[in-house]
Write a protein that holds these residues in place. Structure first.
Motif, PDB file in Angstrom:
ATOM      1  N   GLN A  63     -10.183  -8.357  21.954  1.00 18.99           N
ATOM      2  CA  GLN A  63      -8.938  -7.594  21.919  1.00 18.99           C
ATOM      3  C   GLN A  63      -7.752  -8.506  21.592  1.00 18.99           C
ATOM      4  N   GLU A  64      -7.757  -9.717  22.171  1.00 17.55           N
ATOM      5  CA  GLU A  64      -6.722 -10.701  21.814  1.00 17.55           C
ATOM      6  C   GLU A  64      -6.763 -10.986  20.314  1.00 17.55           C
ATOM      7  N   LEU A  65      -7.962 -11.217  19.810  1.00 18.60           N
ATOM      8  CA  LEU A  65      -8.137 -11.513  18.391  1.00 18.60           C
ATOM      9  C   LEU A  65      -7.701 -10.335  17.534  1.00 18.60           C
ATOM     10  N   ALA A  66      -8.030  -9.119  17.954  1.00 24.47           N
ATOM     11  CA  ALA A  66      -7.657  -7.933  17.185  1.00 24.47           C
ATOM     12  C   ALA A  66      -6.148  -7.848  17.010  1.00 24.47           C
ATOM     13  N   GLY A  67      -5.400  -8.192  18.051  1.00 24.89           N
ATOM     14  CA  GLY A  67      -3.944  -8.181  17.940  1.00 24.89           C
ATOM     15  C   GLY A  67      -3.459  -9.156  16.883  1.00 24.89           C
ATOM     16  N   TRP A  68      -4.059 -10.346  16.863  1.00 23.20           N
ATOM     17  CA  TRP A  68      -3.652 -11.348  15.873  1.00 23.20           C
ATOM     18  C   TRP A  68      -4.042 -10.907  14.464  1.00 23.20           C
ATOM     19  N   LEU A  69      -5.242 -10.344  14.321  1.00 23.10           N
ATOM     20  CA  LEU A  69      -5.685  -9.893  13.009  1.00 23.10           C
ATOM     21  C   LEU A  69      -4.823  -8.731  12.501  1.00 23.10           C
ATOM     22  N   HIS A  70      -4.431  -7.833  13.388  1.00 23.43           N
ATOM     23  CA  HIS A  70      -3.552  -6.735  12.988  1.00 23.43           C
ATOM     24  C   HIS A  70      -2.217  -7.271  12.471  1.00 23.43           C
ATOM     25  N   ASP A  71      -1.670  -8.251  13.183  1.00 23.56           N
ATOM     26  CA  ASP A  71      -0.391  -8.828  12.753  1.00 23.56           C
ATOM     27  C   ASP A  71      -0.513  -9.499  11.395  1.00 23.56           C
ATOM     28  N   ARG A  72      -1.660 -10.124  11.147  1.00 25.03           N
ATOM     29  CA  ARG A  72      -1.833 -10.914   9.924  1.00 25.03           C
ATOM     30  C   ARG A  72      -2.363 -10.087   8.749  1.00 25.03           C
ATOM     31  N   GLY A  74      -3.232  -6.439   9.097  1.00 26.89           N
ATOM     32  CA  GLY A  74      -2.996  -5.010   9.197  1.00 26.89           C
ATOM     33  C   GLY A  74      -4.158  -4.226   9.743  1.00 26.89           C
ATOM     34  N   GLU A  75      -5.278  -4.865  10.011  1.00 22.57           N
ATOM     35  CA  GLU A  75      -6.438  -4.194  10.584  1.00 22.57           C
ATOM     36  C   GLU A  75      -7.353  -5.224  11.236  1.00 22.57           C
ATOM     37  N   ALA A  76      -8.267  -4.716  12.062  1.00 21.90           N
ATOM     38  CA  ALA A  76      -9.190  -5.601  12.777  1.00 21.90           C
ATOM     39  C   ALA A  76     -10.491  -4.862  13.048  1.00 21.90           C
ATOM     40  N   PRO A  77     -11.373  -4.788  12.051  1.00 21.06           N
ATOM     41  CA  PRO A  77     -12.638  -4.081  12.235  1.00 21.06           C
ATOM     42  C   PRO A  77     -13.462  -4.666  13.380  1.00 21.06           C
ATOM     43  N   GLU A  78     -14.228  -3.807  14.020  1.00 21.04           N
ATOM     44  CA  GLU A  78     -15.017  -4.215  15.179  1.00 21.04           C
ATOM     45  C   GLU A  78     -15.981  -5.346  14.843  1.00 21.04           C
ATOM     46  N   HIS A 257     -15.385 -11.174   7.534  1.00 22.30           N
ATOM     47  CA  HIS A 257     -13.967 -11.244   7.165  1.00 22.30           C
ATOM     48  C   HIS A 257     -13.660 -10.283   6.017  1.00 22.30           C
ATOM     49  N   TYR A 258     -14.625 -10.076   5.149  1.00 24.39           N
ATOM     50  CA  TYR A 258     -14.402  -9.241   3.964  1.00 24.39           C
ATOM     51  C   TYR A 258     -14.064  -7.794   4.322  1.00 24.39           C
ATOM     52  N   LEU A 259     -14.374  -7.359   5.550  1.00 34.84           N
ATOM     53  CA  LEU A 259     -14.118  -5.979   5.943  1.00 34.84           C
ATOM     54  C   LEU A 259     -12.635  -5.677   6.132  1.00 34.84           C
ATOM     55  N   MET A 260     -11.813  -6.712   6.188  1.00 32.37           N
ATOM     56  CA  MET A 260     -10.402  -6.491   6.497  1.00 32.37           C
ATOM     57  C   MET A 260      -9.555  -6.139   5.285  1.00 32.37           C
ATOM     58  N   LYS A 261     -10.135  -6.177   4.112  1.00 33.03           N
ATOM     59  CA  LYS A 261      -9.358  -5.870   2.915  1.00 33.03           C
ATOM     60  C   LYS A 261     -10.257  -5.205   1.892  1.00 33.03           C
TER      61      LYS A 261
END
Length: 277
Positions: A63-72, A74-78, A257-261
């Motif tokens: 969950q901590e990581l998801a917040g950082w990924l969202h900020d960077r 815009g999304e954070a797949p499971e 990582h590829y799932l984020m874009k």
């Protein structure tokens, strides 16, 4: 038998302490800080055994990581948060072991209760590692051989076997605990463990200024497939169109990582696209 130059240049009294050995190895790298023992203020540190005994804590880490990924991004797949945390955790025992083996020809304890790490902010990756036991395994010509904290094995192959066994034992506990919190199969989890060991042995040499020595250490450690690890070392040289040769390896697991874009390709070393060789 290869003995670290740093060991040959100091006295037995000096090298008997694992703290000195860790300091020397750590000074050769700039990736992650390593130490023996915890600082006086250890509230920010996570003991590996305590984490593994409470698998739900991995969910909080994700969950901590998801917040950082969202900020960077815009999304954070499971699967991406699971892949990152899987790789980050396994890097703790793998990085420490690789660093001390490559630079000092020593293997520390890798038991979960003997390892701790501190997470960085805002990207919550391990940025410092502590080993909490002063015992280590070494070679007969190590100046500390015969001291109370040292256990001697016959040669480098035996030392590599100790490292591999200790890492695999730690990874088995991780696979059991983390596997309860994610939708990854055992093949993916053990592939990530294999990647951590092979990759960090290689990078210990590269970051220390002798990449080929790191490659040779990886080949010594993983000269074959040792189940439940999923492969021997996959390091190999490749030559580009300009005639330049570099080292690369085929990963055994995906970081997702590829799932984020949308439309973003996978890494060139990903098992999804890189053929076995």
């Amino acid at each position: 038998m290869r003995t670290s130059p740093s060991l040959r240049l100091v006295t037995a009294a000096y090298v008997a302490d694992l703290s000195d050995s860790v300091a020397r190895a750590g000074s050769c790298q700039a990736k992650t800080q390593i130490r023996v023992g915890l600082p006086d203020d250890s509230t920010a540190w996570v003991n590996c055994a305590e984490l593994l005994s409470a698998p739900e804590t991995f969910t909080l880490w994700r969950q901590e990581l998801a917040g950082w990924l969202h900020d960077r991004y815009g999304e954070a797949p499971e699967r991406t948060t699971a892949g990152y945390v899987m790789s980050w955790y396994l890097s703790v025992p793998a990085y420490l072991a690789a660093l001390l083996f490559h630079h000092e020809r020593r293997v520390p304890s890798l038991r979960p209760e003997h390892l701790a790490f501190r997470k960085s902010r805002p990207r919550p990756h391990p940025d410092s590692i502590a080993v909490l036991d002063e015992g280590f395994v070494c070679l007969p010509d190590d100046p500390a051989a015969g001291t109370p904290n040292a256990t001697v094995v016959t040669d480098e192959r035996a030392l590599a076997a100790v490292l591999r066994g200790r890492f695999t034992a730690h990874a088995a506990q991780f696979v059991s605990a983390f596997g309860k919190t994610v939708r990854f199969g055992r093949r993916t989890l053990w592939g990530a463990a294999t990647d951590a060991l092979d990759n960090w042995m290689w990078l210990a040499g590269r970051y220390g200024g002798d990449e080929v020595a790191g490659v040779l250490d990886a080949a010594l450690l993983l000269d074959d497939r040792f189940e439940p690890l999923t492969s021997a070392s996959t390091l190999r040289p490749v030559t580009d169109a300009a005639g330049h040769t570099r080292w690369t390896r085929r990963r055994e697991s995906c970081c997702f990582h590829y799932l984020m874009k949308a439309g973003q390709g996978v890494c060139e070393t990903c098992p999804r696209v890189c053929p076995k060789y």
